[in-house]
Scaffold this motif. Sequence first.
Motif, short mmCIF file in Angstrom:
data_model
loop_
_atom_site.label_atom_id
_atom_site.label_comp_id
_atom_site.label_asym_id
_atom_site.label_seq_id
_atom_site.Cartn_x
_atom_site.Cartn_y
_atom_site.Cartn_z
N VAL A 123 -9.60 -3.17 -8.82
CA VAL A 123 -10.66 -2.23 -9.17
C VAL A 123 -11.96 -2.93 -9.59
N TYR A 124 -11.88 -3.80 -10.59
CA TYR A 124 -13.12 -4.41 -11.08
C TYR A 124 -13.70 -5.42 -10.11
N PRO A 125 -12.89 -6.20 -9.40
CA PRO A 125 -13.48 -7.03 -8.34
C PRO A 125 -14.23 -6.20 -7.30
N LEU A 126 -13.68 -5.02 -6.92
CA LEU A 126 -14.35 -4.17 -5.95
C LEU A 126 -15.65 -3.60 -6.51
N LEU A 127 -15.62 -3.16 -7.76
CA LEU A 127 -16.83 -2.61 -8.38
C LEU A 127 -17.95 -3.64 -8.44
N VAL A 128 -17.62 -4.82 -8.94
CA VAL A 128 -18.64 -5.84 -9.12
C VAL A 128 -19.12 -6.38 -7.77
N GLY A 129 -18.18 -6.66 -6.86
CA GLY A 129 -18.55 -7.18 -5.55
C GLY A 129 -19.41 -6.21 -4.77
N THR A 130 -19.09 -4.93 -4.84
CA THR A 130 -19.87 -3.91 -4.12
C THR A 130 -21.29 -3.81 -4.69
N ALA A 131 -21.41 -3.83 -6.02
CA ALA A 131 -22.73 -3.73 -6.65
C ALA A 131 -23.61 -4.91 -6.25
N ILE A 132 -23.04 -6.11 -6.24
CA ILE A 132 -23.81 -7.29 -5.85
C ILE A 132 -24.23 -7.18 -4.38
N GLY A 133 -23.30 -6.79 -3.52
CA GLY A 133 -23.62 -6.65 -2.10
C GLY A 133 -24.69 -5.61 -1.84
N ARG A 134 -24.68 -4.52 -2.60
CA ARG A 134 -25.68 -3.47 -2.40
C ARG A 134 -27.09 -3.95 -2.73
N MET A 135 -27.21 -4.91 -3.64
CA MET A 135 -28.53 -5.45 -3.91
C MET A 135 -29.07 -6.15 -2.66
N GLY A 136 -28.19 -6.83 -1.94
CA GLY A 136 -28.61 -7.44 -0.68
C GLY A 136 -29.02 -6.41 0.34
N CYS A 137 -28.29 -5.27 0.37
CA CYS A 137 -28.65 -4.18 1.29
C CYS A 137 -30.05 -3.66 0.98
N PHE A 138 -30.33 -3.48 -0.31
CA PHE A 138 -31.64 -2.98 -0.72
C PHE A 138 -32.75 -3.95 -0.32
N HIS A 192 -0.32 5.46 -15.66
CA HIS A 192 0.63 4.81 -14.78
C HIS A 192 -0.02 3.64 -14.07
N ALA A 193 0.79 2.71 -13.64
CA ALA A 193 0.29 1.62 -12.79
C ALA A 193 -0.27 2.23 -11.50
N GLY A 194 -1.44 1.84 -11.14
CA GLY A 194 -2.07 2.38 -9.94
C GLY A 194 -3.03 3.51 -10.21
N ASP A 195 -3.02 4.10 -11.41
CA ASP A 195 -3.91 5.23 -11.71
C ASP A 195 -5.38 4.83 -11.66
N LEU A 196 -5.70 3.66 -12.21
CA LEU A 196 -7.09 3.23 -12.24
C LEU A 196 -7.65 3.06 -10.83
N PHE A 197 -6.83 2.53 -9.93
CA PHE A 197 -7.30 2.37 -8.56
C PHE A 197 -7.53 3.72 -7.91
N GLN A 198 -6.62 4.67 -8.12
CA GLN A 198 -6.81 6.00 -7.52
C GLN A 198 -8.03 6.70 -8.11
N MET A 199 -8.29 6.49 -9.42
CA MET A 199 -9.49 7.06 -10.03
C MET A 199 -10.75 6.43 -9.44
N TYR A 200 -10.70 5.11 -9.26
CA TYR A 200 -11.82 4.42 -8.63
C TYR A 200 -12.03 4.94 -7.21
N LEU A 201 -10.94 5.10 -6.47
CA LEU A 201 -11.02 5.56 -5.09
C LEU A 201 -11.63 6.96 -5.03
N ALA A 202 -11.13 7.86 -5.88
CA ALA A 202 -11.66 9.23 -5.90
C ALA A 202 -13.12 9.25 -6.32
N GLY A 203 -13.46 8.47 -7.34
CA GLY A 203 -14.83 8.45 -7.83
C GLY A 203 -15.80 7.90 -6.81
N TYR A 204 -15.47 6.75 -6.24
CA TYR A 204 -16.39 6.12 -5.31
C TYR A 204 -16.54 6.92 -4.01
N LEU A 205 -15.42 7.37 -3.46
CA LEU A 205 -15.48 8.11 -2.21
C LEU A 205 -16.13 9.48 -2.40
#
Length: 250
Positions: A123-138, A192-205
């Motif tokens: 979850v956090y690697p995806l959040l941070v990596g995506t934010a950094i990459g989006r700066m390049g997109c901008f 539960h294990a996996g809940d944070l990822f599913q929350m991240y998935l629902a939130g981001y998508l």
Amino acid sequence: MISPQFPVYIGLGAWKIHPHFLFEFLGYVVAFRLLLRRNLRSDTLSVAQRSSVVAGGMVGAVLGAKALVLLQHMDLLWLDWRQWLWLVAQGKTIVGALLGGLIGVEVTKSWIGVTQSTGDVFVYPLLVGTAIGRMGCFLTGLRDRTYGTMTTLPWGVDFGDGILRHPTQLYEIIFLVILGIALAGRKKYPHHAGDLFQMYLAGYLGFRFLIDFLKPDFHPLLGLSAVQVASLLGFLYACRQLSRRSLITP
């Protein structure tokens, strides 16, 4: 009104580096480092199992990112085939990578016999990596094709064609910061294990489904783009997973 010269090349000594390449590379490096740190501290899988899961996710992410970006810009095939060929070679989309990676991980887990949830560590690697990459997109501007529709708002950005547009890349960075803070707060409570990822998935998508209405993309499917359709399906999948998990006491 913001109107720097795009693309905004990054000076490194005598060298000037294209922002998309630089920030995409930094996003991958930082995300991978965060993934390694979290695995060393709390991973319950063996090294061989985690390596297989990561490899399966990476293969799925590459295939998904490429397939969805081509569907997203299918109109370019007959409008500007040279741009479409450029997308074949260089294009990718985060939504496609995320969903393709999810499929790759689940297929790999089934193949090697892993039944436990493994997504929270990403979850956090995806959040941070995506934010950094989006700066390049901008900073890349129009060539990246992640800009928004025209706007009269004071923070509209002229990416080089004289039109003020929504800086949807910056909107996404802000959302990712908010989502990360919200997930950090949720982590303190029983789950539960996996809940944070599913929350991240629902939130981001869910966010991508909505924000892509502000992008001048090809919308052939009931007014939706290919990325929006994929985002909606992924959002519904994540909500279903969370609903099923809520019936089980942590």
